[in-house]
Design a protein around this motif. Structure first.
Motif, PDB file in Angstrom:
ATOM      1  N   UNK A  76       0.674  -1.330  -0.107  1.00 19.65           N
ATOM      2  CA  UNK A  76      -0.009   0.083   0.056  1.00 19.65           C
ATOM      3  C   UNK A  76       1.020   1.125  -0.002  1.00 19.65           C
ATOM      4  N   UNK A  77       1.901   1.137   0.681  1.00 15.95           N
ATOM      5  CA  UNK A  77       2.496   2.420   1.020  1.00 15.95           C
ATOM      6  C   UNK A  77       3.615   2.619  -0.361  1.00 15.95           C
ATOM      7  N   UNK A  78       4.137   1.386  -0.826  1.00 18.41           N
ATOM      8  CA  UNK A  78       4.738   1.507  -1.881  1.00 18.41           C
ATOM      9  C   UNK A  78       4.148   2.282  -3.147  1.00 18.41           C
ATOM     10  N   UNK A  79       2.742   1.782  -3.426  1.00 21.09           N
ATOM     11  CA  UNK A  79       1.960   2.505  -4.429  1.00 21.09           C
ATOM     12  C   UNK A  79       1.513   3.889  -4.154  1.00 21.09           C
ATOM     13  N   UNK A  80       1.352   4.218  -2.999  1.00 22.18           N
ATOM     14  CA  UNK A  80       0.953   5.504  -2.528  1.00 22.18           C
ATOM     15  C   UNK A  80       1.586   6.604  -3.190  1.00 22.18           C
ATOM     16  N   UNK A  81       0.960   7.632  -3.638  1.00 15.77           N
ATOM     17  CA  UNK A  81       1.643   8.730  -4.255  1.00 15.77           C
ATOM     18  C   UNK A  81       0.426   9.797  -4.458  1.00 15.77           C
ATOM     19  N   UNK A 104      -3.345   5.922  -5.380  1.00 11.95           N
ATOM     20  CA  UNK A 104      -3.812   5.730  -4.105  1.00 11.95           C
ATOM     21  C   UNK A 104      -4.902   4.566  -4.031  1.00 11.95           C
ATOM     22  N   UNK A 105      -4.722   3.682  -2.986  1.00 11.37           N
ATOM     23  CA  UNK A 105      -5.656   2.569  -2.780  1.00 11.37           C
ATOM     24  C   UNK A 105      -6.463   3.136  -1.747  1.00 11.37           C
ATOM     25  N   UNK A 106      -7.799   2.619  -1.619  1.00 18.07           N
ATOM     26  CA  UNK A 106      -8.737   3.023  -0.563  1.00 18.07           C
ATOM     27  C   UNK A 106      -9.582   1.802  -0.222  1.00 18.07           C
ATOM     28  N   UNK A 107      -9.971   1.688   0.971  1.00 18.47           N
ATOM     29  CA  UNK A 107     -10.776   0.354   1.223  1.00 18.47           C
ATOM     30  C   UNK A 107     -11.873   0.928   2.484  1.00 18.47           C
ATOM     31  N   UNK A 108     -12.782  -0.058   2.188  1.00 13.18           N
ATOM     32  CA  UNK A 108     -13.761   0.599   3.456  1.00 13.18           C
ATOM     33  C   UNK A 108     -14.706  -0.690   3.773  1.00 13.18           C
ATOM     34  N   UNK A 109     -15.019  -1.134   5.114  1.00  9.87           N
ATOM     35  CA  UNK A 109     -15.896  -2.324   5.327  1.00  9.87           C
ATOM     36  C   UNK A 109     -17.376  -1.684   5.874  1.00  9.87           C
ATOM     37  N   UNK A 110     -18.550  -1.893   5.466  1.00  7.72           N
ATOM     38  CA  UNK A 110     -19.678  -1.604   5.828  1.00  7.72           C
ATOM     39  C   UNK A 110     -20.411  -2.554   6.351  1.00  7.72           C
ATOM     40  N   UNK A 152      -5.435   6.006 -10.069  1.00  9.25           N
ATOM     41  CA  UNK A 152      -4.185   5.966 -10.700  1.00  9.25           C
ATOM     42  C   UNK A 152      -4.283   6.948 -11.726  1.00  9.25           C
ATOM     43  N   UNK A 153      -3.202   8.049 -11.713  1.00 10.30           N
ATOM     44  CA  UNK A 153      -2.881   8.734 -12.858  1.00 10.30           C
ATOM     45  C   UNK A 153      -1.532   9.085 -13.075  1.00 10.30           C
TER      46      UNK A 153
END
Length: 465
Positions: free
Chosen positions: A164-169, A177-183, A255-256
């Protein structure tokens, strides 16, 4: 005006506004509906979308722990460098598992009807399944761990955090950026420590509301729209969770990236693309004698175009007497695109390449369930026999009902608008290209992949640009 005010108030997060208790509804069927919703997006001057979630915030996603790169002469530079190297080492340890998962699952997902485009995000699905493993125990969890190639959840979450942190920019120009959520349904009794673990280790937000209601469906669609920059608005606004659902997991990737060497629109040409259903006219972006590495395998040739954010987009072209299915089944290309540099690539040559790449904007909806079942994830899809006791206090059966992904991919002269890539195994016995200059013309069905630090973010097959 009163209607606009009412609609605005309806979007406000329940964590900040007290409201009257809602009428509870009785459940007759309980199951988990996990939607791994994906978007790879390139938005030049992307709009800022305000996030309003009308659900109780159980645990909000942790802020990124990735430090911004300081100046070389800064006192913090050595610490930043040490953390970066450790992150890369940890991410590389889990990369073979992600690559294997990507290649195996792509065989099922990307081998579709010849006249359609198939797209998906391996890393997005991998993380969604890893989060699901954290919620379970017993046979259900073990099957997930086996397919994900992890010995235990501790190993899994450490690897996911590094990925996650490697991809994050997100520097305003380049975004990854990755994002996750649990409902959770409002009747679910949860274990707070597990929810906080998802927040910390998976950067996931956990919300609770009346699943299946118009209000919560709107909140989930708003969350998805926000995390994908509005690029999938036509799809996210139609998200509908069944009133019988008890859990829903959402995961996105935004991603861009601009090409390191942009194409000149003045060199564009109009020509045919030899699609399975017949020839179609399309616009090709061209670059003559571009110096780059050319790769080849038993049944394909490949090049990678660099992106300014450190990523790359791979184009894998089957040989004229081969098909996309041939390349996918052999899997050799995956060894090339996931190579971290530790081992040399035998079939590689630095040479001049005459590139012709079609501009395209493609999208697809993908049901991941059949592919995952074929890989050995079966128990969690069964109505009975799953163990969610580590996370929830309920005797009611919970099972995974569906797992779907929506993806949109586009490229132009500036860079990547959207993309997916495919993974297969590396082989031997291929012949070396006979010339120092090669024409690489993507005028027939091909595969593509978008990677960041060799991590497969997106994979896809283009049969019709």
């Amino acid at each position: 005006m009163n209607e606009k005010v009412a609609n605005a108030l309806d979007q406000v997060d329940d964590a900040y506004i007290a409201h009257a208790a809602r009428k509870r509804k009785k459940r007759h069927i309980f199951y988990v509906a996990v939607a791994a919703v994906l978007a790879l997006v390139l938005f030049w001057n992307a709009p800022s979308i305000p996030l309003a979630v009308s659900a109780k915030a159980v645990s909000l996603a942790s802020e990124s722990r990735k430090r911004e790169r300081p100046n070389v002469d800064s006192d913090e530079y050595d610490l930043w460098l040490e953390e970066t190297q450790q992150r890369r080492t940890t991410a590389n340890e889990i990369l073979p598992s992600i690559a294997d998962f990507s290649g195996q699952c792509s065989k099922a997902i990307l081998t579709g009807p010849d006249n359609t485009n198939q797209l998906w995000s391996p890393v997005n699905a991998y993380i969604a399944l890893a989060m699901t493993a954290e919620l379970t125990a017993g046979t259900t969890q073990q099957q997930l761990l086996d397919v994900l190639g992890a010995g235990n959840t501790e190993q899994l979450r450490q690897g996911i955090g590094a990925v996650w942190e490697s991809i994050y920019q997100d520097n305003g120009k380049e975004v990854s950026v990755l994002a996750n959520s649990l409902w959770l349904d409002d009747e679910m009794k949860y274990h707070q420590d597990v929810m906080d673990l998802l927040s910390q280790s998976y950067y996931a937000s956990v919300y609770q509301g009346d699943l299946g209601s118009t209000k919560t469906n709107r909140a989930m669609g708003n969350w998805l729209n926000n995390e994908t920059g509005g690029f999938l608005k036509d799809r996210t606004q139609n998200v509908r969770i069944s009133p019988n659902s008890t859990l829903s997991l959402l995961s996105t990737i935004y991603f861009q990236g601009k090409w390191y060497d942009e194409f000149s629109s003045g060199k564009n040409t109009e020509d045919v693309f030899h699609a399975p259903a017949g020839e179609v006219q399309c616009t090709y972006m061209n670059a003559e004698e571009r110096k780059m590495n050319y790769y080849w395998g038993e049944d394909f040739g490949a090049v990678a175009l660099r992106l300014q954010n450190g990523g790359s987009m791979w184009f894998i072209l089957p040989d004229e007497d081969k098909t996309i299915q041939d390349v996918l089944q052999r899997g050799e290309y995956m060894d090339i695109i996931a190579n971290t540099g530790d081992q040399p690539i035998a079939n590689e040559k630095y040479m001049k390449v005459n590139l012709s790449v079609p501009k395209f904007d493609v999208s697809a909806s993908t049901d991941l369930k059949p592919g995952l079942q074929s890989m050995g994830i079966t128990q969690i899809f069964e109505p009975l026999g799953n163990d969610f006791s580590p996370s929830f206090d309920t005797e009611l059966p919970i099972y995974l009902d569906s797992i779907n992904q929506d993806t949109r991919v586009a490229i132009d002269e500036k860079g990547v608008v959207a993309a997916s890539y495919i993974v297969l195994e590396f082989g031997a016995g291929a012949a070396e290209p006979p010339e120092e200059i090669i024409d690489f013309v993507l005028d027939r069905p091909f595969l593509f992949a978008i990677c960041k630090d060799q991590i497969p973010l997106f994979m896809g097959s283009v049969n019709q640009p």
